[in-house]
Design an enzyme around this catalytic site. Sequence first.
Site, PDB file in Angstrom:
ATOM      1  N   LYS A  90       0.868  -1.186   0.000  1.00  0.00           N
ATOM      2  CA  LYS A  90       0.000   0.000   0.000  1.00  0.00           C
ATOM      3  C   LYS A  90       0.896   1.225   0.000  1.00  0.00           C
ATOM      4  O   LYS A  90       1.873   1.297   0.753  1.00  0.00           O
ATOM      5  CB  LYS A  90      -0.858  -0.024   1.284  1.00  0.00           C
ATOM      6  CG  LYS A  90      -1.825   1.109   1.422  1.00  0.00           C
ATOM      7  CD  LYS A  90      -3.207   0.727   0.926  1.00  0.00           C
ATOM      8  CE  LYS A  90      -4.145   1.901   0.805  1.00  0.00           C
ATOM      9  NZ  LYS A  90      -3.931   2.741  -0.376  1.00  0.00           N
TER      10      LYS A  90
ATOM     11  N   LYS B 262       5.209   1.889   8.447  1.00  0.00           N
ATOM     12  CA  LYS B 262       4.011   2.628   8.887  1.00  0.00           C
ATOM     13  C   LYS B 262       2.817   1.680   9.032  1.00  0.00           C
ATOM     14  O   LYS B 262       2.099   1.714  10.028  1.00  0.00           O
ATOM     15  CB  LYS B 262       3.699   3.721   7.859  1.00  0.00           C
ATOM     16  CG  LYS B 262       2.716   4.750   8.334  1.00  0.00           C
ATOM     17  CD  LYS B 262       2.406   5.768   7.247  1.00  0.00           C
ATOM     18  CE  LYS B 262       3.635   6.563   6.835  1.00  0.00           C
ATOM     19  NZ  LYS B 262       3.293   7.647   5.875  1.00  0.00           N
TER      20      LYS B 262
ATOM     21  N   LYS C 172       5.112   2.186  -3.076  1.00  0.00           N
ATOM     22  CA  LYS C 172       5.072   3.608  -3.446  1.00  0.00           C
ATOM     23  C   LYS C 172       5.271   3.733  -4.949  1.00  0.00           C
ATOM     24  O   LYS C 172       5.863   2.851  -5.574  1.00  0.00           O
ATOM     25  CB  LYS C 172       6.182   4.393  -2.730  1.00  0.00           C
ATOM     26  CG  LYS C 172       5.868   5.872  -2.564  1.00  0.00           C
ATOM     27  CD  LYS C 172       4.885   6.115  -1.431  1.00  0.00           C
ATOM     28  CE  LYS C 172       4.517   7.566  -1.249  1.00  0.00           C
ATOM     29  NZ  LYS C 172       3.785   7.768   0.009  1.00  0.00           N
TER      30      LYS C 172
ATOM     31  N   THR D 152      -4.881  12.464   7.296  1.00  0.00           N
ATOM     32  CA  THR D 152      -3.483  12.506   7.737  1.00  0.00           C
ATOM     33  C   THR D 152      -3.336  13.475   8.903  1.00  0.00           C
ATOM     34  O   THR D 152      -2.751  13.166   9.947  1.00  0.00           O
ATOM     35  CB  THR D 152      -2.576  12.928   6.564  1.00  0.00           C
ATOM     36  OG1 THR D 152      -2.745  11.958   5.533  1.00  0.00           O
ATOM     37  CG2 THR D 152      -1.117  12.997   6.963  1.00  0.00           C
TER      38      THR D 152
ATOM     39  N   ASN E 226      -2.364  19.929   1.795  1.00  0.00           N
ATOM     40  CA  ASN E 226      -3.454  19.176   2.427  1.00  0.00           C
ATOM     41  C   ASN E 226      -3.185  18.941   3.917  1.00  0.00           C
ATOM     42  O   ASN E 226      -3.989  19.316   4.774  1.00  0.00           O
ATOM     43  CB  ASN E 226      -3.628  17.847   1.669  1.00  0.00           C
ATOM     44  CG  ASN E 226      -4.624  16.927   2.354  1.00  0.00           C
ATOM     45  OD1 ASN E 226      -4.362  16.380   3.427  1.00  0.00           O
ATOM     46  ND2 ASN E 226      -5.786  16.770   1.759  1.00  0.00           N
TER      47      ASN E 226
ATOM     48  N   SER F  33      -7.330   5.256   4.388  1.00  0.00           N
ATOM     49  CA  SER F  33      -7.252   4.537   3.104  1.00  0.00           C
ATOM     50  C   SER F  33      -7.634   3.074   3.309  1.00  0.00           C
ATOM     51  O   SER F  33      -8.338   2.474   2.492  1.00  0.00           O
ATOM     52  CB  SER F  33      -5.826   4.597   2.544  1.00  0.00           C
ATOM     53  OG  SER F  33      -5.654   5.728   1.734  1.00  0.00           O
TER      54      SER F  33
END
Length: 419
Positions: free
Chosen positions: A67, A91, A103, A187, A218, A348
């Site tokens: 992810k 993470k 990524k 986030t 953001n 997510s």
Amino acid sequence: MNDLFSGALSRLDEAARHVDVDAEVLEKLKYAKETLSVRLSVRMDNGSRRSFPAWRCRYDDTRGPTKGGIRFHPDSNVDEVTTLAFWMTFKCAVMNLPYGGGKGAVKVDPHTLSKSELERLSRAYVQAFAGMIGPDRDIPAPDVYTNSMIMGWMADEYGSIVRRPSPAVITGKPLPLGGSLGRDDATARGGYCLLRHLEGDLGLTGPARRVVVQGYGNAGFHIARLLHADGYRIVGLSDSRGAILCEAGLDPLAVQAAKERHGSVTAYTGDGVRTGTDDDLLATACEVLVPAALEDRIHAGNAGRIRARIILELANGPVTPEADRILDEAGVIVLPDILANAGGVTVSYFEWVQNRQGYYWSLKEIHERLRVIMETEGRRVWDMHQSKRISMRTAAYAHALERLSSAIAAHGTQPFFIG
Ligand code: NAD
């Protein structure tokens, strides 16, 4: 090996000193499982063709499908992508999400493209990587300079390729295409929940609660908004064009309106507001500094000037290992990226679960589930930081490493087969 990736590995080595892990586990975690490099050839509006380097890395999938976001940036390169995928691996393990880390990136300045060129580029990315991504294999999401509109195009393109709607292939989609409520500020909200939960431990209960935010995109905007609403005073903000400072406090919504109208926070004016450089921003006295721009912005050259007590890392990798040592010696507590900005990947994950269930949750449910996970894992990392007398970063890595290690060991390492 580049500095960013070797810096990331140095954090793994440090964490490994504090937990009991097999050498084979560490060896496995030092290399990416799979990386694909391509060039995307895209038709421009003027009829010409341009090609852009692009990458996708699946770093480790021991704990589940990989992810991680897709970044569109002129400075992107394969080493940065690999490092970001490594961070995602840790993470997801810190947060106990059933994922590995991945990524992707395209080396492009998206601001130079028209909307239709951007759409063709986004679709070309999915065409190139369709064999690598998938709801059970690798699930992209937005990152720097990509957004829900781009995720919508990408999900649509993937659906055309596999000949069925497949919303769980990508997260951060627009709501009508299966996006989740609460993804836009996830986030920042995750970092906010963590900070709120640790307020007592961090000594943030007094009246002096000044905040500086580096990077007003953001993550930066939403953290300023949430903390401001909670009574924190925002005394400095910046974007790529410069900083604004105000001892009396800035109103995040008014600054955002000025940024939307004129393209930068520096356009904001008001009583006691002055403009400055990134250095001025970092040297501003505050209780909480929030790096929310890009990697390596806090380094050996400027870490000594920081006058914050706590750093809440919403950006990925904003503090270099050398800067970490300087901050540690100065007694600054760094709430590390792999924990502090994990709210994004957590929501997510909620989006992916909802897509697979075909059943959607209310905003209240999303906020509540996010809060519980941030507090549970934040407390575990804090307790390890206290009991082992190690930094919060090392504790977060050690906590993740324990989970990764037991998953890798469950496949069988040498002691299992030999002795
Ligand atoms: P964004 O593109 O919305 O915002 C980035 C901001 O940083 C922009 O305002 C830009 O002007 C500013 N900036 C760039 N260079 C700067 C500099 N030198 N000094 C000051 N400001 C600068 O991106 P975002 O989604 O908010 O992401 C920011 C960081 O947070 C990145 O490191 C990203 O990887 C990380 N992150 C984001 C998410 C998410 O869900 N958005 C999740 C996890 C981590």
